[in-house]
Design a protein around this motif. Structure first.
Motif, PDB file in Angstrom:
ATOM      1  N   LYS A  27       0.836  -1.201   0.000  1.00 47.32           N
ATOM      2  CA  LYS A  27       0.000   0.000   0.000  1.00 47.32           C
ATOM      3  C   LYS A  27       0.868   1.246   0.000  1.00 47.32           C
ATOM      4  O   LYS A  27       0.574   2.222  -0.675  1.00 47.32           O
ATOM      5  CB  LYS A  27      -0.929   0.011   1.221  1.00 47.32           C
ATOM      6  N   ALA A  30       2.369   1.717  -3.429  1.00 48.27           N
ATOM      7  CA  ALA A  30       1.325   2.201  -4.335  1.00 48.27           C
ATOM      8  C   ALA A  30       0.995   3.658  -4.051  1.00 48.27           C
ATOM      9  O   ALA A  30       0.800   4.455  -4.973  1.00 48.27           O
ATOM     10  CB  ALA A  30       0.077   1.336  -4.196  1.00 48.27           C
ATOM     11  N   PHE A  31       0.958   4.017  -2.762  1.00 49.36           N
ATOM     12  CA  PHE A  31       0.670   5.398  -2.380  1.00 49.36           C
ATOM     13  C   PHE A  31       1.754   6.340  -2.898  1.00 49.36           C
ATOM     14  O   PHE A  31       1.461   7.394  -3.462  1.00 49.36           O
ATOM     15  CB  PHE A  31       0.564   5.493  -0.854  1.00 49.36           C
ATOM     16  N   GLN A  33       3.810   5.802  -5.411  1.00 48.54           N
ATOM     17  CA  GLN A  33       3.723   5.833  -6.873  1.00 48.54           C
ATOM     18  C   GLN A  33       2.600   6.763  -7.315  1.00 48.54           C
ATOM     19  O   GLN A  33       2.762   7.541  -8.249  1.00 48.54           O
ATOM     20  CB  GLN A  33       3.496   4.423  -7.420  1.00 48.54           C
ATOM     21  N   GLN A  34       1.462   6.702  -6.625  1.00 50.07           N
ATOM     22  CA  GLN A  34       0.336   7.578  -6.961  1.00 50.07           C
ATOM     23  C   GLN A  34       0.722   9.034  -6.775  1.00 50.07           C
ATOM     24  O   GLN A  34       0.424   9.880  -7.613  1.00 50.07           O
ATOM     25  CB  GLN A  34      -0.866   7.233  -6.094  1.00 50.07           C
ATOM     26  N   LYS A  35       1.399   9.346  -5.664  1.00 52.30           N
ATOM     27  CA  LYS A  35       1.825  10.720  -5.407  1.00 52.30           C
ATOM     28  C   LYS A  35       2.807  11.190  -6.474  1.00 52.30           C
ATOM     29  O   LYS A  35       2.751  12.342  -6.913  1.00 52.30           O
ATOM     30  CB  LYS A  35       2.458  10.846  -4.018  1.00 52.30           C
ATOM     31  N   GLU A  37       2.921  10.205  -9.566  1.00 51.67           N
ATOM     32  CA  GLU A  37       2.169  10.420 -10.802  1.00 51.67           C
ATOM     33  C   GLU A  37       1.328  11.690 -10.749  1.00 51.67           C
ATOM     34  O   GLU A  37       1.075  12.315 -11.773  1.00 51.67           O
ATOM     35  CB  GLU A  37       1.299   9.199 -11.095  1.00 51.67           C
ATOM     36  N   GLU A  38       0.902  12.088  -9.546  1.00 44.36           N
ATOM     37  CA  GLU A  38       0.083  13.295  -9.394  1.00 44.36           C
ATOM     38  C   GLU A  38       0.918  14.568  -9.370  1.00 44.36           C
ATOM     39  O   GLU A  38       0.380  15.660  -9.510  1.00 44.36           O
ATOM     40  CB  GLU A  38      -0.721  13.216  -8.100  1.00 44.36           C
ATOM     41  N   GLU A  39       2.223  14.432  -9.177  1.00 45.85           N
ATOM     42  CA  GLU A  39       3.087  15.608  -9.063  1.00 45.85           C
ATOM     43  C   GLU A  39       3.091  16.405 -10.364  1.00 45.85           C
ATOM     44  O   GLU A  39       3.286  15.841 -11.440  1.00 45.85           O
ATOM     45  CB  GLU A  39       4.515  15.169  -8.736  1.00 45.85           C
TER      46      GLU A  39
END
Length: 93
Positions: A27, A30-31, A33-35, A37-39
């Motif tokens: 988790k 994944a968290f 990686q998500q951050k 990608e959102e940058e």
């Protein structure tokens, strides 16, 4: 039976705590990686050091005035101007 062949089987045994730790790690990855990608990213152009564009920017960044600057403030006055106020005399003057 005579035609049966031996197979290698790998068995992994984990405790409930180890399973929970693994889920938390996944988790977390994944968290992160998500951050990432959102940058927000800005598209930039690269200019070699010898290019005309690089030279133009360099002349804008470097000061043309070569005279020494003279500070008219004491160190405490200078700090007060850039950070607000100084409660105590920082330099012990």
């Amino acid at each position: 039976t005579k035609d049966a062949k031996a197979q290698t089987v790998q068995v992994t045994v984990r405790s409930a705590q180890a399973e929970e730790a693994l889920r938390q790690q996944q988790k977390s990855i994944a968290f992160i990686q998500q951050k990432l990608e959102e940058e927000p990213w800005s598209k930039l152009s690269y200019f070699d050091v010898d290019s005309e564009e690089s030279s133009t920017v360099y002349t804008k960044l470097v000061a043309k005035n070569t005279e020494d600057l003279v500070c008219k403030d004491t160190p405490d006055e200078y700090l007060a101007k850039i950070i607000g106020s100084t409660e105590a005399n920082v330099f012990g003057d």
